[in-house]
Design a protein around this motif. Structure first.
Motif, PDB file in Angstrom:
ATOM      1  N   SER A  74       0.827  -1.200   0.000  1.00 49.98           N
ATOM      2  CA  SER A  74       0.000   0.000   0.000  1.00 49.98           C
ATOM      3  C   SER A  74       0.867   1.257   0.000  1.00 49.98           C
ATOM      4  O   SER A  74       1.925   1.309   0.616  1.00 49.98           O
ATOM      5  CB  SER A  74      -0.893  -0.012   1.247  1.00 49.98           C
ATOM      6  OG  SER A  74      -1.499   1.246   1.432  1.00 49.98           O
ATOM      7  N   SER A  75       0.388   2.277  -0.699  1.00 52.63           N
ATOM      8  CA  SER A  75       1.075   3.576  -0.696  1.00 52.63           C
ATOM      9  C   SER A  75       0.376   4.561   0.236  1.00 52.63           C
ATOM     10  O   SER A  75       0.652   5.755   0.210  1.00 52.63           O
ATOM     11  CB  SER A  75       1.113   4.145  -2.121  1.00 52.63           C
ATOM     12  OG  SER A  75      -0.206   4.291  -2.633  1.00 52.63           O
ATOM     13  N   GLU A  76      -0.517   4.046   1.057  1.00 52.90           N
ATOM     14  CA  GLU A  76      -1.250   4.884   2.010  1.00 52.90           C
ATOM     15  C   GLU A  76      -0.280   5.598   2.947  1.00 52.90           C
ATOM     16  O   GLU A  76       0.729   5.040   3.374  1.00 52.90           O
ATOM     17  CB  GLU A  76      -2.205   3.996   2.813  1.00 52.90           C
ATOM     18  CG  GLU A  76      -3.045   4.738   3.831  1.00 52.90           C
ATOM     19  CD  GLU A  76      -3.938   3.791   4.615  1.00 52.90           C
ATOM     20  OE1 GLU A  76      -4.492   4.230   5.640  1.00 52.90           O
ATOM     21  OE2 GLU A  76      -4.070   2.624   4.204  1.00 52.90           O
ATOM     22  N   TYR A  78       1.585   6.922   6.033  1.00 56.14           N
ATOM     23  CA  TYR A  78       1.820   6.354   7.360  1.00 56.14           C
ATOM     24  C   TYR A  78       1.466   7.372   8.428  1.00 56.14           C
ATOM     25  O   TYR A  78       1.962   8.503   8.428  1.00 56.14           O
ATOM     26  CB  TYR A  78       3.281   5.927   7.490  1.00 56.14           C
ATOM     27  CG  TYR A  78       3.720   5.648   8.918  1.00 56.14           C
ATOM     28  CD1 TYR A  78       3.189   4.570   9.615  1.00 56.14           C
ATOM     29  CD2 TYR A  78       4.653   6.467   9.550  1.00 56.14           C
ATOM     30  CE1 TYR A  78       3.580   4.318  10.924  1.00 56.14           C
ATOM     31  CE2 TYR A  78       5.058   6.211  10.855  1.00 56.14           C
ATOM     32  CZ  TYR A  78       4.520   5.141  11.545  1.00 56.14           C
ATOM     33  OH  TYR A  78       4.902   4.891  12.830  1.00 56.14           O
ATOM     34  N   ARG A 172       2.364  -1.532   4.820  1.00 53.05           N
ATOM     35  CA  ARG A 172       2.949  -1.699   3.487  1.00 53.05           C
ATOM     36  C   ARG A 172       2.846  -3.146   2.962  1.00 53.05           C
ATOM     37  O   ARG A 172       3.308  -3.432   1.867  1.00 53.05           O
ATOM     38  CB  ARG A 172       4.422  -1.288   3.514  1.00 53.05           C
ATOM     39  CG  ARG A 172       4.645   0.184   3.853  1.00 53.05           C
ATOM     40  CD  ARG A 172       4.281   1.073   2.686  1.00 53.05           C
ATOM     41  NE  ARG A 172       4.386   2.482   3.039  1.00 53.05           N
ATOM     42  CZ  ARG A 172       3.358   3.285   3.267  1.00 53.05           C
ATOM     43  NH1 ARG A 172       2.119   2.811   3.134  1.00 53.05           N
ATOM     44  NH2 ARG A 172       3.534   4.538   3.602  1.00 53.05           N
ATOM     45  N   SER A 174       2.106  -6.437   1.118  1.00 53.53           N
ATOM     46  CA  SER A 174       1.654  -6.656  -0.253  1.00 53.53           C
ATOM     47  C   SER A 174       0.766  -7.896  -0.330  1.00 53.53           C
ATOM     48  O   SER A 174       0.969  -8.851   0.419  1.00 53.53           O
ATOM     49  CB  SER A 174       2.859  -6.845  -1.179  1.00 53.53           C
ATOM     50  OG  SER A 174       2.439  -7.276  -2.460  1.00 53.53           O
ATOM     51  N   THR A 181       8.486  -6.100  -1.740  1.00 50.98           N
ATOM     52  CA  THR A 181       7.937  -5.056  -0.878  1.00 50.98           C
ATOM     53  C   THR A 181       8.802  -4.859   0.360  1.00 50.98           C
ATOM     54  O   THR A 181       8.916  -3.756   0.875  1.00 50.98           O
ATOM     55  CB  THR A 181       6.502  -5.417  -0.462  1.00 50.98           C
ATOM     56  OG1 THR A 181       5.672  -5.416  -1.636  1.00 50.98           O
ATOM     57  CG2 THR A 181       5.935  -4.429   0.536  1.00 50.98           C
ATOM     58  N   ARG A 186      13.588  -0.993   0.243  1.00 54.74           N
ATOM     59  CA  ARG A 186      12.248  -0.575   0.656  1.00 54.74           C
ATOM     60  C   ARG A 186      12.171  -0.414   2.172  1.00 54.74           C
ATOM     61  O   ARG A 186      11.553   0.529   2.677  1.00 54.74           O
ATOM     62  CB  ARG A 186      11.212  -1.590   0.178  1.00 54.74           C
ATOM     63  CG  ARG A 186      10.907  -1.527  -1.315  1.00 54.74           C
ATOM     64  CD  ARG A 186      10.327  -0.163  -1.695  1.00 54.74           C
ATOM     65  NE  ARG A 186       9.943  -0.092  -3.083  1.00 54.74           N
ATOM     66  CZ  ARG A 186       8.707  -0.322  -3.538  1.00 54.74           C
ATOM     67  NH1 ARG A 186       7.751  -0.651  -2.704  1.00 54.74           N
ATOM     68  NH2 ARG A 186       8.436  -0.208  -4.825  1.00 54.74           N
ATOM     69  N   GLU A 189      13.453   2.792   3.182  1.00 52.79           N
ATOM     70  CA  GLU A 189      12.483   3.856   2.902  1.00 52.79           C
ATOM     71  C   GLU A 189      11.448   3.946   4.017  1.00 52.79           C
ATOM     72  O   GLU A 189      11.065   5.042   4.447  1.00 52.79           O
ATOM     73  CB  GLU A 189      11.781   3.592   1.568  1.00 52.79           C
ATOM     74  CG  GLU A 189      12.677   3.734   0.341  1.00 52.79           C
ATOM     75  CD  GLU A 189      11.932   3.364  -0.942  1.00 52.79           C
ATOM     76  OE1 GLU A 189      10.690   3.194  -0.885  1.00 52.79           O
ATOM     77  OE2 GLU A 189      12.594   3.231  -1.990  1.00 52.79           O
ATOM     78  N   TYR A 190      10.987   2.790   4.491  1.00 47.14           N
ATOM     79  CA  TYR A 190       9.988   2.797   5.564  1.00 47.14           C
ATOM     80  C   TYR A 190      10.572   3.392   6.841  1.00 47.14           C
ATOM     81  O   TYR A 190       9.882   4.108   7.582  1.00 47.14           O
ATOM     82  CB  TYR A 190       9.484   1.376   5.829  1.00 47.14           C
ATOM     83  CG  TYR A 190       8.958   0.658   4.607  1.00 47.14           C
ATOM     84  CD1 TYR A 190       8.448   1.365   3.508  1.00 47.14           C
ATOM     85  CD2 TYR A 190       8.980  -0.735   4.530  1.00 47.14           C
ATOM     86  CE1 TYR A 190       7.985   0.703   2.381  1.00 47.14           C
ATOM     87  CE2 TYR A 190       8.513  -1.402   3.405  1.00 47.14           C
ATOM     88  CZ  TYR A 190       8.028  -0.679   2.334  1.00 47.14           C
ATOM     89  OH  TYR A 190       7.565  -1.342   1.219  1.00 47.14           O
ATOM     90  N   GLU A 193      10.315   6.998   6.626  1.00 43.83           N
ATOM     91  CA  GLU A 193       8.950   7.466   6.888  1.00 43.83           C
ATOM     92  C   GLU A 193       8.703   7.543   8.400  1.00 43.83           C
ATOM     93  O   GLU A 193       8.071   8.491   8.880  1.00 43.83           O
ATOM     94  CB  GLU A 193       7.931   6.526   6.244  1.00 43.83           C
ATOM     95  CG  GLU A 193       7.889   6.590   4.731  1.00 43.83           C
ATOM     96  CD  GLU A 193       6.776   5.714   4.171  1.00 43.83           C
ATOM     97  OE1 GLU A 193       5.593   6.047   4.390  1.00 43.83           O
ATOM     98  OE2 GLU A 193       7.093   4.686   3.520  1.00 43.83           O
TER      99      GLU A 193
END
Length: 263
Positions: A74-76, A78, A172, A174, A181, A186, A189-190, A193
């Motif tokens: 998901s690209s929702e 955070y 996130r 999948s 994912t 990745r 990246e999280y 965030e």
């Protein structure tokens, strides 16, 4: 020359047809010519179109696989979940009368459902009241993405950000397993965030921890302990002497907590 009679003429014509395979062949239509014959020899336009479509899908899957997967999570946005007291992988008072041991895999869809549907109720009814605490056990049952996600969670735990990483990993998740994912890039990246949302995460330290693989030994030890407790699937929850396997209605957990409290 004597004139040939009609009977003899008929016999002569019949003999000629037999010798030459005569007679009219059954109609089979006009044979296809040129490019049309080539198409028909492969089963026609419909068959060729189906084969071409299947080939495109196969090529696309191969490309994604070779690239390590683009990730289907998901690209929702955070948003940090507000929790009370947390201590490492424990949410709530470590001295609470009841300990809820949650065994989970970040790629497991039923584990995400537990996180989204059951855990909030347990938190409100038992954790925030001091009756119970939840201890999360990261186990890997679904493949390499699960192992990397567990490593990221433990690397974040070193800096007091286990639960923030826990939440974004489930966010996130999948629908496709091991699609990249939870690749290392990745996961970094999280972490960024999380840092942007709540702070308190040294990203260079997190990256070094993840790249070094230093958490694998700890995760192996946790897995062995989980197996010794009879855990073979996720989600699984141990409350007191009871093991609750799979995703169950909230009342199953409530009853187990009450029984454990009475012991």
């Amino acid at each position: 020359m004597a004139q040939e009679g009609p009977g003899r003429r008929r016999r002569r014509r019949r003999a000629r047809r037999q010798n030459t395979g005569g007679g009219t062949p059954p109609s089979s239509g006009t044979p296809p010519q040129g490019w049309r014959a080539t198409v028909d020899s492969f089963g026609g336009f419909l068959t060729i179109g189906s084969l071409a479509g299947a080939l495109i899908v196969v090529v696309a899957l191969v490309v994604v696989s070779q690239r390590g997967g683009g990730g289907g999570g998901s690209s929702e946005a955070y948003e940090p979940l507000v929790r009370g007291a947390v201590f490492g992988r424990v949410e709530g008072d470590p001295g609470a009368p009841v300990r809820i041991f949650e065994f989970s895999d970040f790629q497991c869809p039923f584990c995400r459902n537990f996180h989204e549907q059951v855990a909030p109720l347990l938190r409100a009814e038992f954790v925030e009241t001091g009756e119970a605490a939840i201890e999360y056990w990261p186990v890997e049952v679904l493949g390499p993405d699960s192992e990397r996600a567990n490593e990221a969670a433990l690397c974040a735990a070193d800096q007091g950000r286990f639960w923030e990483m826990h939440d974004i990993l489930f966010l996130r998740q999948s629908p496709t397993r091991n699609d990249g994912t939870f690749s290392r890039d990745r996961l970094k990246e999280y972490a960024r965030e999380v840092e942007a949302a709540v702070g308190g995460l040294d990203l260079a330290r997190f990256d070094a921890c993840l790249d070094s693989g230093e958490k694998r030994a700890e995760l192996s030890a946790l897995s062995r302990q989980a197996q010794s407790a009879g855990i073979t699937s996720t989600p699984s929850v141990i409350i007191g002497a009871q093991v609750i396997r799979g995703l169950n209605p909230i009342d199953s957990y409530r009853e187990a907590i009450r029984r454990a409290a009475d012991q």
